[in-house]
Design a protein around this motif. Structure first.
Motif, PDB file in Angstrom:
ATOM      1  N   ALA A 162       0.823  -1.210   0.000  1.00 22.58           N
ATOM      2  CA  ALA A 162       0.000   0.000   0.000  1.00 22.58           C
ATOM      3  C   ALA A 162       0.855   1.257   0.000  1.00 22.58           C
ATOM      4  O   ALA A 162       0.615   2.185  -0.799  1.00 22.58           O
ATOM      5  N   ILE A 163       1.857   1.325   0.875  1.00 24.98           N
ATOM      6  CA  ILE A 163       2.651   2.557   0.925  1.00 24.98           C
ATOM      7  C   ILE A 163       3.499   2.716  -0.342  1.00 24.98           C
ATOM      8  O   ILE A 163       3.751   3.848  -0.779  1.00 24.98           O
ATOM      9  N   THR A 164       3.908   1.617  -0.954  1.00 25.93           N
ATOM     10  CA  THR A 164       4.687   1.720  -2.192  1.00 25.93           C
ATOM     11  C   THR A 164       3.836   2.280  -3.319  1.00 25.93           C
ATOM     12  O   THR A 164       4.255   3.193  -4.050  1.00 25.93           O
ATOM     13  N   VAL A 165       2.614   1.744  -3.471  1.00 26.23           N
ATOM     14  CA  VAL A 165       1.717   2.224  -4.526  1.00 26.23           C
ATOM     15  C   VAL A 165       1.364   3.690  -4.301  1.00 26.23           C
ATOM     16  O   VAL A 165       1.410   4.514  -5.234  1.00 26.23           O
ATOM     17  N   LEU A 166       0.998   4.040  -3.092  1.00 33.14           N
ATOM     18  CA  LEU A 166       0.619   5.431  -2.799  1.00 33.14           C
ATOM     19  C   LEU A 166       1.783   6.383  -2.989  1.00 33.14           C
ATOM     20  O   LEU A 166       1.603   7.515  -3.479  1.00 33.14           O
ATOM     21  N   PHE A 167       2.975   5.969  -2.613  1.00 35.95           N
ATOM     22  CA  PHE A 167       4.150   6.836  -2.715  1.00 35.95           C
ATOM     23  C   PHE A 167       4.422   7.216  -4.165  1.00 35.95           C
ATOM     24  O   PHE A 167       4.741   8.382  -4.471  1.00 35.95           O
ATOM     25  N   PHE A 168       4.305   6.256  -5.058  1.00 42.25           N
ATOM     26  CA  PHE A 168       4.645   6.519  -6.458  1.00 42.25           C
ATOM     27  C   PHE A 168       3.463   6.996  -7.310  1.00 42.25           C
ATOM     28  O   PHE A 168       3.653   7.334  -8.474  1.00 42.25           O
ATOM     29  N   THR A 169       2.251   7.019  -6.736  1.00 40.43           N
ATOM     30  CA  THR A 169       1.085   7.408  -7.547  1.00 40.43           C
ATOM     31  C   THR A 169       0.402   8.691  -7.084  1.00 40.43           C
ATOM     32  O   THR A 169       0.087   9.564  -7.909  1.00 40.43           O
ATOM     33  N   VAL A 170       0.155   8.848  -5.797  1.00 39.28           N
ATOM     34  CA  VAL A 170      -0.664   9.983  -5.352  1.00 39.28           C
ATOM     35  C   VAL A 170       0.109  11.020  -4.546  1.00 39.28           C
ATOM     36  O   VAL A 170      -0.401  12.118  -4.317  1.00 39.28           O
ATOM     37  N   VAL A 171       1.321  10.706  -4.106  1.00 36.53           N
ATOM     38  CA  VAL A 171       2.093  11.674  -3.330  1.00 36.53           C
ATOM     39  C   VAL A 171       2.829  12.617  -4.270  1.00 36.53           C
ATOM     40  O   VAL A 171       3.580  12.182  -5.150  1.00 36.53           O
ATOM     41  N   GLU A 172       2.592  13.912  -4.091  1.00 35.13           N
ATOM     42  CA  GLU A 172       3.280  14.922  -4.906  1.00 35.13           C
ATOM     43  C   GLU A 172       4.683  15.149  -4.330  1.00 35.13           C
ATOM     44  O   GLU A 172       4.822  15.550  -3.182  1.00 35.13           O
ATOM     45  N   ARG A 173       5.691  14.921  -5.167  1.00 34.07           N
ATOM     46  CA  ARG A 173       7.080  15.011  -4.697  1.00 34.07           C
ATOM     47  C   ARG A 173       7.917  15.840  -5.671  1.00 34.07           C
ATOM     48  O   ARG A 173       8.784  15.335  -6.365  1.00 34.07           O
TER      49      ARG A 173
ATOM     50  N   GLN B  66      -1.949  18.064   1.646  1.00 40.01           N
ATOM     51  CA  GLN B  66      -2.073  17.253   0.425  1.00 40.01           C
ATOM     52  C   GLN B  66      -2.744  15.923   0.777  1.00 40.01           C
ATOM     53  O   GLN B  66      -2.243  15.177   1.623  1.00 40.01           O
ATOM     54  N   TRP B  67      -3.842  15.611   0.109  1.00 41.79           N
ATOM     55  CA  TRP B  67      -4.581  14.402   0.450  1.00 41.79           C
ATOM     56  C   TRP B  67      -3.785  13.134   0.117  1.00 41.79           C
ATOM     57  O   TRP B  67      -3.915  12.108   0.804  1.00 41.79           O
ATOM     58  N   GLY B  68      -2.940  13.184  -0.950  1.00 44.36           N
ATOM     59  CA  GLY B  68      -2.149  12.011  -1.311  1.00 44.36           C
ATOM     60  C   GLY B  68      -1.149  11.657  -0.229  1.00 44.36           C
ATOM     61  O   GLY B  68      -1.009  10.478   0.161  1.00 44.36           O
ATOM     62  N   ALA B  69      -0.457  12.682   0.301  1.00 42.02           N
ATOM     63  CA  ALA B  69       0.497  12.438   1.382  1.00 42.02           C
ATOM     64  C   ALA B  69      -0.234  11.995   2.637  1.00 42.02           C
ATOM     65  O   ALA B  69       0.248  11.130   3.389  1.00 42.02           O
ATOM     66  N   ALA B  70      -1.427  12.565   2.880  1.00 47.85           N
ATOM     67  CA  ALA B  70      -2.205  12.170   4.047  1.00 47.85           C
ATOM     68  C   ALA B  70      -2.625  10.699   3.956  1.00 47.85           C
ATOM     69  O   ALA B  70      -2.575   9.958   4.949  1.00 47.85           O
ATOM     70  N   ALA B  71      -3.025  10.262   2.767  1.00 54.11           N
ATOM     71  CA  ALA B  71      -3.413   8.857   2.584  1.00 54.11           C
ATOM     72  C   ALA B  71      -2.209   7.934   2.787  1.00 54.11           C
ATOM     73  O   ALA B  71      -2.313   6.878   3.434  1.00 54.11           O
ATOM     74  N   TYR B  72      -1.073   8.345   2.236  1.00 57.46           N
ATOM     75  CA  TYR B  72       0.149   7.551   2.381  1.00 57.46           C
ATOM     76  C   TYR B  72       0.537   7.398   3.851  1.00 57.46           C
ATOM     77  O   TYR B  72       0.807   6.291   4.335  1.00 57.46           O
ATOM     78  N   LEU B  73       0.538   8.521   4.565  1.00 51.17           N
ATOM     79  CA  LEU B  73       0.936   8.488   5.968  1.00 51.17           C
ATOM     80  C   LEU B  73      -0.081   7.746   6.827  1.00 51.17           C
ATOM     81  O   LEU B  73       0.282   7.095   7.810  1.00 51.17           O
ATOM     82  N   THR B  74      -1.353   7.820   6.455  1.00 53.66           N
ATOM     83  CA  THR B  74      -2.383   7.156   7.253  1.00 53.66           C
ATOM     84  C   THR B  74      -2.181   5.651   7.288  1.00 53.66           C
ATOM     85  O   THR B  74      -2.378   5.011   8.333  1.00 53.66           O
ATOM     86  N   VAL B  75      -1.782   5.072   6.155  1.00 58.01           N
ATOM     87  CA  VAL B  75      -1.535   3.630   6.129  1.00 58.01           C
ATOM     88  C   VAL B  75      -0.443   3.261   7.130  1.00 58.01           C
ATOM     89  O   VAL B  75      -0.575   2.301   7.899  1.00 58.01           O
TER      90      VAL B  75
ATOM     91  N   ALA C  50      -5.682  19.208   8.227  1.00 54.42           N
ATOM     92  CA  ALA C  50      -5.053  20.165   7.322  1.00 54.42           C
ATOM     93  C   ALA C  50      -5.594  20.040   5.897  1.00 54.42           C
ATOM     94  O   ALA C  50      -5.595  21.025   5.141  1.00 54.42           O
ATOM     95  N   VAL C  51      -6.036  18.831   5.535  1.00 53.82           N
ATOM     96  CA  VAL C  51      -6.624  18.648   4.198  1.00 53.82           C
ATOM     97  C   VAL C  51      -7.969  19.357   4.113  1.00 53.82           C
ATOM     98  O   VAL C  51      -8.269  20.059   3.123  1.00 53.82           O
ATOM     99  N   PHE C  52      -8.811  19.199   5.141  1.00 56.66           N
ATOM    100  CA  PHE C  52     -10.168  19.761   5.097  1.00 56.66           C
ATOM    101  C   PHE C  52     -10.256  21.164   5.691  1.00 56.66           C
ATOM    102  O   PHE C  52     -11.196  21.906   5.388  1.00 56.66           O
ATOM    103  N   PHE C  53      -9.288  21.547   6.516  1.00 58.35           N
ATOM    104  CA  PHE C  53      -9.300  22.880   7.132  1.00 58.35           C
ATOM    105  C   PHE C  53      -7.929  23.516   6.933  1.00 58.35           C
ATOM    106  O   PHE C  53      -7.039  23.409   7.818  1.00 58.35           O
TER     107      PHE C  53
END
Length: 443
Positions: free
Chosen positions: A122-133, A147-156, A212-215
């Protein structure tokens, strides 16, 4: 150096020291101890990835924020290892009416491999697909706040951290109540505190990154939150390292004493093995020869066998070699050594000092005969038997002999050999040295 950098290096070195201390478990430890080592080693590697020098080097690689991904890989491995450790340590009972903590541990043990695989994928897929780097960062959370992509990555990752913290804290809290010694109880309480901090850390950061994503207005607090939670992380690792060290304090003291004994016995062992390599099998195992003496450090740092086993082997080598020395000592030399030691020491009632000094004289004189290739047909009597019940006691006896041996001069040893040989020859009358009869040299 910045204060945070000093803390980074300090905690990294602390976890590295703990993992090195437990590294022998890889060679001869059981599965729980190997899992515990995996936890500390994984966290140590992850912490080194956060140090300024390592960050600077890895951020020059083509993959942006590679240290972040590698660090979470190592953290995930460490968390899965610690879950495995508590599952194996507290879930060994097979009884149907086992305690609740045992049942929980058994269930956890069955799903740990699946958890590890799912988190890594999960973290590998999210890191290379949705995290802005767009560029390397030194603080991933602060740089990607909102950033919602980084938030999703970190949440896992935080879900794994929170789960591991809850499960291990639950087990350690229960074990601390059942602990039989104060040191073990204190260590388990500290480990429980570390687990509680880990759970709070995961909850605070998860709540904040999604807030931080929603507020977006909460971005203003990003540095405060990241610094506060980073401090929590430092306390967590200190509690873990200290909690693991306290129950093993007595073991550490005993290991240090064994190391010192192993180190101190080396000169005596080396001289005896040089004379009789076969007692240590060096000529067959490691290509040992008279011109290449065994290394003093090799026996000290080798992890091929437990430390106590290595000491026991060294003591047996010494005893076996001393038995071989009997053929290079004329009959009566043990008593002659005792007489010489008693005269030189001029002690009153200190039989122990006389015995150790006599044994050292005997060994030194017999080794002198080995150097002269002066073998006797009739072996001397053995050294007096010591009423020692365990290998540690025997090691301490030979350590005293080694101390006396180190101050025994070659001249005294030669005098003892000459005196004992003369007595042995006179007691055998006209014994022929060419036939090796009685106490006369055989060759």
């Amino acid at each position: 150096m910045h204060t945070s950098g000093i803390f980074d290096y300090t905690v990294a070195w602390l976890m590295t020291a703990v993992s090195l201390w437990r590294a022998p478990a890889l060679y001869y430890g059981d599965a729980p101890r190997r899992a515990l080592w995996g936890c500390y080693a994984g966290f140590a590697l992850s912490l080194w990835l956060k140090t300024p020098i390592v960050l600077r080097v890895l951020n020059q690689q083509p993959i942006v924020d590679l240290p972040v991904l590698l660090g979470h890989y190592f953290d995930a491995a460490a968390l899965v290892s610690i879950i495995t450790y508590v599952a194996m340590s507290y879930g060994t009972s097979k009884k149907a009416d086992a305690a609740r903590h045992v049942i929980v541990s058994r269930r956890i043990a069955r799903i740990v491999p699946s958890i590890a695989l799912a988190v890594v994928l999960a973290i590998t897929v999210l890191f290379f697909t949705v995290v802005e780097r767009p560029a390397p960062t030194t603080d991933f959370v602060a740089a990607h706040i909102g950033q919602w992509g980084a938030a999703a990555y970190l949440t896992v990752f935080y879900l794994l951290l929170g789960t591991a913290s809850f499960l291990t804290g639950y087990q350690w809290a229960g074990a601390s109540r059942r602990a039989e010694t104060r040191a073990l109880r204190i260590g388990l309480v500290l480990m429980t505190i570390a687990a509680a901090i880990g759970l709070a850390y995961a909850a605070i950061r998860t709540e904040y990154i999604w807030s931080a994503v929603f507020f977006p207005a909460s971005w203003a607090y990003s540095l405060d939150v990241t610094h506060a939670t980073a401090g929590m992380q430092v306390v967590l690792f200190i509690c873990m390292a200290t909690g693991a060290a306290i129950p093993t304090a007595n073991s550490a003291i005993a290991r240090w004493a064994t190391w010192r004994t192993l180190w101190s016995l080396y000169p005596l062992w080396r001289d005896l093995v040089s004379a009789f390599p076969q007692v240590a099998f060096h000529n067959a195992v490691s290509g040992w020869n008279a011109d290449r003496r065994p290394s003093r450090f090799r026996g000290l740092i080798s992890w091929s066998l437990p430390l106590k086993v290595r000491l026991s082997i060294r003591v047996h080598n010494i005893a076996d070699a001393v038995e071989q020395l009997r053929h290079y000592a004329p009959p009566g030399m043990v008593h002659a050594a005792e007489d010489m030691a008693e005269e030189e020491l001029d002690t009153q009632g200190d039989d122990e000092a006389v015995e150790t000094a006599a044994a050292a004289l005997y060994v030194q004189a017999a080794l002198h005969a080995v150097a002269l290739n002066q073998r006797y047909a009739a072996a001397s009597e053995p050294l007096p038997h010591k009423a020692i019940l365990d290998p540690q006691g025997e090691a301490l006896w030979w350590l005293e002999v080694r101390r006396a041996y180190s101050v025994t001069s070659a001249e005294r040893a030669a005098d003892l050999l000459s005196t004992a040989s003369a007595v042995g020859q006179s007691s055998n009358g006209s014994a022929s040295s060419s036939h090796g009869v009685g106490g006369a040299p055989a060759g």
